[in-house]
Motif scaffolding. Structure first.
Motif, PDB file in Angstrom:
ATOM      1  N   TYR A   1       3.080 -99.223 -67.160  1.00  0.00           N
ATOM      2  CA  TYR A   1       3.576 -97.943 -66.336  1.00  0.00           C
ATOM      3  C   TYR A   1       4.523 -98.153 -65.371  1.00  0.00           C
ATOM      4  O   TYR A   1       5.270 -97.107 -65.181  1.00  0.00           O
ATOM      5  CB  TYR A   1       2.309 -97.141 -65.857  1.00  0.00           C
ATOM      6  CG  TYR A   1       1.224 -96.835 -66.768  1.00  0.00           C
ATOM      7  CD1 TYR A   1       1.669 -96.158 -67.954  1.00  0.00           C
ATOM      8  CD2 TYR A   1      -0.229 -96.958 -66.577  1.00  0.00           C
ATOM      9  CE1 TYR A   1       0.814 -95.499 -68.802  1.00  0.00           C
ATOM     10  CE2 TYR A   1      -0.985 -96.450 -67.471  1.00  0.00           C
ATOM     11  CZ  TYR A   1      -0.515 -95.608 -68.691  1.00  0.00           C
ATOM     12  OH  TYR A   1      -1.456 -95.077 -69.678  1.00  0.00           O
ATOM     13  N   THR A   2       4.449 -99.149 -64.700  1.00  0.00           N
ATOM     14  CA  THR A   2       5.557 -99.591 -63.737  1.00  0.00           C
ATOM     15  C   THR A   2       7.015 -99.714 -64.338  1.00  0.00           C
ATOM     16  O   THR A   2       7.943 -99.356 -63.708  1.00  0.00           O
ATOM     17  CB  THR A   2       5.232-100.705 -62.918  1.00  0.00           C
ATOM     18  OG1 THR A   2       3.744-100.694 -62.302  1.00  0.00           O
ATOM     19  CG2 THR A   2       6.025-101.146 -61.708  1.00  0.00           C
ATOM     20  N   ARG A   3       6.791-100.281 -65.657  1.00  0.00           N
ATOM     21  CA  ARG A   3       8.340-100.507 -66.300  1.00  0.00           C
ATOM     22  C   ARG A   3       8.716 -99.255 -66.870  1.00  0.00           C
ATOM     23  O   ARG A   3       9.922 -99.076 -66.631  1.00  0.00           O
ATOM     24  CB  ARG A   3       7.922-101.379 -67.354  1.00  0.00           C
ATOM     25  CG  ARG A   3       9.178-101.964 -67.919  1.00  0.00           C
ATOM     26  CD  ARG A   3       8.810-103.062 -68.886  1.00  0.00           C
ATOM     27  NE  ARG A   3       7.647-102.898 -69.907  1.00  0.00           N
ATOM     28  CZ  ARG A   3       6.617-103.655 -69.778  1.00  0.00           C
ATOM     29  NH1 ARG A   3       6.549-104.319 -68.916  1.00  0.00           N
ATOM     30  NH2 ARG A   3       5.749-103.372 -70.986  1.00  0.00           N
ATOM     31  N   LYS A   4       7.886 -98.448 -67.282  1.00  0.00           N
ATOM     32  CA  LYS A   4       8.339 -97.135 -67.761  1.00  0.00           C
ATOM     33  C   LYS A   4       9.014 -96.174 -66.509  1.00  0.00           C
ATOM     34  O   LYS A   4      10.077 -95.541 -66.811  1.00  0.00           O
ATOM     35  CB  LYS A   4       7.308 -96.628 -68.531  1.00  0.00           C
ATOM     36  CG  LYS A   4       6.816 -97.128 -69.559  1.00  0.00           C
ATOM     37  CD  LYS A   4       5.826 -96.107 -70.564  1.00  0.00           C
ATOM     38  CE  LYS A   4       5.768 -96.861 -71.851  1.00  0.00           C
ATOM     39  NZ  LYS A   4       4.427 -96.305 -72.710  1.00  0.00           N
ATOM     40  N   LEU A   5       8.193 -96.306 -65.278  1.00  0.00           N
ATOM     41  CA  LEU A   5       8.682 -95.501 -64.245  1.00  0.00           C
ATOM     42  C   LEU A   5      10.001 -95.995 -63.786  1.00  0.00           C
ATOM     43  O   LEU A   5      10.947 -95.076 -63.598  1.00  0.00           O
ATOM     44  CB  LEU A   5       7.664 -95.554 -63.256  1.00  0.00           C
ATOM     45  CG  LEU A   5       6.347 -94.748 -63.285  1.00  0.00           C
ATOM     46  CD1 LEU A   5       5.335 -95.146 -62.199  1.00  0.00           C
ATOM     47  CD2 LEU A   5       6.754 -93.418 -63.348  1.00  0.00           C
TER      48      LEU A   5
ATOM     49  N   GLU B   1      13.335 -93.895 -63.692  1.00  0.00           N
ATOM     50  CA  GLU B   1      14.288 -93.584 -62.395  1.00  0.00           C
ATOM     51  C   GLU B   1      15.633 -94.226 -62.833  1.00  0.00           C
ATOM     52  O   GLU B   1      16.617 -93.573 -62.240  1.00  0.00           O
ATOM     53  CB  GLU B   1      13.784 -94.539 -61.561  1.00  0.00           C
ATOM     54  CG  GLU B   1      12.234 -93.803 -60.762  1.00  0.00           C
ATOM     55  CD  GLU B   1      11.931 -94.782 -59.951  1.00  0.00           C
ATOM     56  OE1 GLU B   1      12.341 -95.791 -59.598  1.00  0.00           O
ATOM     57  OE2 GLU B   1      10.817 -94.404 -59.246  1.00  0.00           O
ATOM     58  N   ASN B   2      15.833 -95.251 -63.544  1.00  0.00           N
ATOM     59  CA  ASN B   2      17.228 -95.569 -63.675  1.00  0.00           C
ATOM     60  C   ASN B   2      18.123 -94.519 -64.666  1.00  0.00           C
ATOM     61  O   ASN B   2      19.463 -94.133 -64.407  1.00  0.00           O
ATOM     62  CB  ASN B   2      17.334 -96.879 -64.446  1.00  0.00           C
ATOM     63  CG  ASN B   2      16.803 -97.823 -63.646  1.00  0.00           C
ATOM     64  OD1 ASN B   2      16.775 -98.079 -62.482  1.00  0.00           O
ATOM     65  ND2 ASN B   2      16.164 -99.047 -64.086  1.00  0.00           N
ATOM     66  N   LEU B   3      17.173 -93.860 -65.641  1.00  0.00           N
ATOM     67  CA  LEU B   3      17.979 -92.914 -66.406  1.00  0.00           C
ATOM     68  C   LEU B   3      18.375 -91.731 -65.556  1.00  0.00           C
ATOM     69  O   LEU B   3      19.346 -90.964 -65.684  1.00  0.00           O
ATOM     70  CB  LEU B   3      17.077 -92.480 -67.563  1.00  0.00           C
ATOM     71  CG  LEU B   3      16.666 -93.475 -68.679  1.00  0.00           C
ATOM     72  CD1 LEU B   3      15.750 -93.006 -69.575  1.00  0.00           C
ATOM     73  CD2 LEU B   3      17.894 -93.732 -69.708  1.00  0.00           C
ATOM     74  N   GLY B   4      17.546 -91.384 -64.634  1.00  0.00           N
ATOM     75  CA  GLY B   4      17.641 -90.121 -63.832  1.00  0.00           C
ATOM     76  C   GLY B   4      18.847 -90.619 -62.830  1.00  0.00           C
ATOM     77  O   GLY B   4      19.710 -89.592 -62.770  1.00  0.00           O
ATOM     78  N   LYS B   5      19.003 -91.594 -62.543  1.00  0.00           N
ATOM     79  CA  LYS B   5      20.254 -91.987 -61.615  1.00  0.00           C
ATOM     80  C   LYS B   5      21.434 -91.960 -62.178  1.00  0.00           C
ATOM     81  O   LYS B   5      22.581 -91.400 -61.916  1.00  0.00           O
ATOM     82  CB  LYS B   5      19.981 -93.364 -60.980  1.00  0.00           C
ATOM     83  CG  LYS B   5      18.797 -93.388 -60.017  1.00  0.00           C
ATOM     84  CD  LYS B   5      18.640 -94.852 -59.408  1.00  0.00           C
ATOM     85  CE  LYS B   5      17.646 -94.746 -58.157  1.00  0.00           C
ATOM     86  NZ  LYS B   5      17.701 -96.230 -57.856  1.00  0.00           N
ATOM     87  N   VAL B   6      21.411 -92.349 -63.549  1.00  0.00           N
ATOM     88  CA  VAL B   6      22.549 -92.395 -64.574  1.00  0.00           C
ATOM     89  C   VAL B   6      23.077 -91.010 -64.913  1.00  0.00           C
ATOM     90  O   VAL B   6      24.179 -90.623 -64.923  1.00  0.00           O
ATOM     91  CB  VAL B   6      22.556 -93.257 -65.635  1.00  0.00           C
ATOM     92  CG1 VAL B   6      23.461 -93.057 -66.803  1.00  0.00           C
ATOM     93  CG2 VAL B   6      22.444 -94.820 -65.423  1.00  0.00           C
ATOM     94  N   SER B   7      22.103 -90.253 -64.960  1.00  0.00           N
ATOM     95  CA  SER B   7      22.573 -88.735 -65.449  1.00  0.00           C
ATOM     96  C   SER B   7      23.101 -87.915 -64.369  1.00  0.00           C
ATOM     97  O   SER B   7      23.740 -87.122 -64.518  1.00  0.00           O
ATOM     98  CB  SER B   7      21.295 -88.035 -66.171  1.00  0.00           C
ATOM     99  OG  SER B   7      19.900 -88.117 -65.363  1.00  0.00           O
TER     100      SER B   7
END
Length: 625
Positions: free
Chosen positions: A601-605, A609-615
């Motif tokens: 779950y920590t890895r998926k979170l 977050e990384n995907l959100g920052k990129v978008s």
């Protein structure tokens, strides 16, 4: 309304009216003329109404017609106030319904109007009726009305009885003569039998014997009736067995899937009938009714109106033809493709409607056939237990009927010949009687002339008396001999019965005493048994209640046990998952540690977050590049 109008016009064109109306001319009549037609029909029922209504006021005409219709017991289909107003105004629906009712019940209404002239009582005010003379006259009037009712009822019964008065008078006179002869013969026999010793005892024995014979005959009749009932019951049982056998044979080899398919087909057919076929039929009928009502409610049309309507029809037909030509000129290939499918759909719809109509007709034929079958079975039941013939038996029965028909025709011809001969003989008898009367008249004149008047009649009377006396003597002798033989037989039979019953009675006496003793013992035992049974029954009911309560408690505990057991298994599963998670999280092996849910779950979170920052911040990345 059109059917009523057509029926009324047909009746008015017949005898005795002969009006030569058609539907248009009769519908075009004015209210006054229509009331005159109604008055003419009422005058055919009751001649007192034969007059011209123009000679009286409209109120008097309405009151006269209303009173006559009330006497004839006419029940209007609308409210009374509306009916009275329509009759006064000569409203067509009101008058048409009255005319239809009068024509349908003309013979019955004529009879009722005739009786009403005599049976409808005169209304006399109470203050006038209080006078004695008026009261006596009114009582006589009511008595005369009651007498007329009785005479009319008797007359109707005699008219429908089929007997003639001459035959009835002849039968009555013949029966009176026979009654007198029987009374005289009974008196002579009584006087002769009273001299016999033990007269009363012998008469009582003969009376009892006759009663026993009648009772035996009635018992034999009851026995025959019971046999017939038993035979009918056996036949009904055989029919029921045959029906059961047929039902079993019809279900042989049929599986549940076949039954389900059959039910699905029936369901589809019924759904089509209810959802498509019947609504269309109802809508068609409604439109037809609306068109007919519109046609009926419109006023009568003349020749000019008809020509105008024909002109409008021609104009509409020309417009329709022009639109069809225009559509054919601007024909589209796509529309052609769709028209093919439309034609196929219309053909399928017509086929479905045809099949639905055929199904409806088949169902009606099936219902009619079932009704005929029930009627045939009922008629077969009424054949006094006879079996229904089939095959060769039926042919033999038909041949037998033909032979009987031939015999019947031959005997009917013989009967006609005998009747003709009877007519000739009766006429010959009348002629001979007339000649005999003439001869008797001449003979009486000759006897009076010779001074021996009445000699021939006296001689005939003496011969008749001597003949009757000899016949009575023979009858008395035979009667006394029969009675003596009967008494001897009865005495012999009574003595033999007593002799046969004597040893049985001796054996029966100790058995009766023993039976009384056993009855006392039986009563005691029965009382003790009833007491014990009542006590055991009360104990049994208590135990049943306790058992029922314990069973309910057991079922509740069992359900609670299963519920807790399931909850326990769920908790154990959760503990196992927690233990495996702790083991994976605390393990030194990185691969095993990555399998823990926390790391996953920590890895998926982190990835999200990384995907959100990129978008959301893409320009930061370009500047960094």
């Amino acid at each position: 309304m059109s059917t009523i109008l057509k029926y009324v016009v047909e009746q008015l064109n017949k005898e005795p009216y002969r009006r030569n109306y058609n539907l248009i001319s009769f519908d075009a009549l004015e209210p006054l003329q229509l009331l005159q037609v109604l008055n003419d029909v009422l005058s055919e029922v009751n001649p007192q109404h034969k007059l011209d209504i123009r000679e009286e006021t409209p109120d008097a005409t309405a009151m006269r017609m209303l009173s006559e219709l009330r006497v004839l017991k006419y029940k209007p289909t609308v409210e009374p106030a509306t009916f009275r107003q329509g009759l006064v105004a000569g409203n067509k629906p009101v008058v048409y319904s009255i005319l239809e009712w009068l024509f349908q019940k003309m013979p019955e209404l004529k009879k009722r109007a005739y009786l009403a002239r005599f049976l409808v009582k005169i209304e006399v005010p109470g203050e006038i009726l209080a006078e004695d003379a008026v009261m006596d006259t009114y009582s006589q009037y009511e008595a005369q009305v009651d007498a007329f009712m009785e005479l009319h009822r008797t007359s109707e019964s005699l008219k429908t009885s089929g007997f003639s008065t001459t035959e009835i008078k002849k039968d009555i006179s013949q029966m009176e003569d026979e009654k007198d002869q029987l009374a005289k013969r009974i008196e002579r026999l009584k006087k002769k039998v009273e001299t016999v010793p033990n007269y009363e005892h012998m008469m009582s024995i003969a009376r009892n014997f006759r009663k026993e014979q009648e009772r035996e005959a009635s018992l034999a009749q009851q026995r025959q009736e019971q046999k017939n009932q038993l035979h009918h019951a056996e036949q009904r049982l055989q029919r029921m067995k045959q029906q059961l056998k047929d039902l079993k044979q019809s279900t042989v080899g049929v599986s549940a899937d076949d039954l389900v398919k059959k039910l699905d087909e029936e369901n589809k057919v019924n759904a089509y009938m209810c959802e498509e076929k019947l609504p269309k039929d109802l809508e068609t009928l409604r439109k037809a009714c609306q068109d007919l009502e519109r046609v009926v409610n419109e006023p009568a049309m003349g020749q000019g109106d008809l020509e105008e309507i024909q002109t409008q029809i021609k104009a509409v037909n020309s417009e329709v033809n022009a639109l069809i030509e225009k559509r054919m000129m601007s024909n589209d290939p796509k529309d052609d493709k769709l028209s093919l499918f439309r034609q196929q759909a219309s053909i399928i719809a017509r086929k479905k409607e045809g099949r639905a109509d055929g199904l409806h007709e088949a169902k009606e034929e099936l219902v009619q056939a079932k009704q005929e079958l029930v009627e045939k079975r009922e008629s077969a039941k009424n054949l006094e237990g006879e079996e229904v013939l089939k095959g060769d038996d039926f042919k033999r029965y038909v041949n037998k009927l033909r032979g009987k028909s031939t015999d019947y025709k031959r005997k009917r011809q013989e009967l006609a010949e005998l009747r003709a001969e009877l007519g000739v003989l009766s006429r010959t008898e009348e002629i001979l009687k007339q000649r005999d009367e003439q001869i008797q008249h001449r003979l009486s004149k000759l006897e009076a002339k010779k001074g021996v008047a009445g000699y021939h009649d006296t001689q005939e009377e003496l011969e008749k008396v001597s003949t009757i006396k000899s016949e009575l003597d023979d009858v008395k002798g035979r009667t006394l001999e029969d009675m003596s033989h009967l008494v001897q037989k009865l005495n012999t039979s009574i003595a033999s019965k007593k002799a046969n019953l004597a040893p049985i009675i001796k054996e029966l006496r100790p058995l009766r005493q023993q039976a009384q003793e056993m009855q006392v013992v039986y009563d005691d035992k029965k009382t003790a048994y009833d007491t014990k049974a009542a006590g055991l029954e009360s104990n049994r009911s208590k135990l049943e209640q306790e058992v029922r309560a314990y069973r309910e408690e057991c079922s509740q505990e069992e359900s609670r046990y299963h519920y807790l057991h399931c909850m326990l298994q769920m908790v154990e599963m959760q503990n196992q998952r927690v233990a495996s998670e702790m083991k994976a999280y605390t393990s030194a092996d990185q691969m095993e540690k990555k399998k823990a849910f926390r790391d996953q779950y920590t890895r998926k979170l982190q990835e999200q977050e990384n995907l959100g920052k990129v978008s959301f911040f893409p320009h930061f990345r370009l500047e960094n590049i």
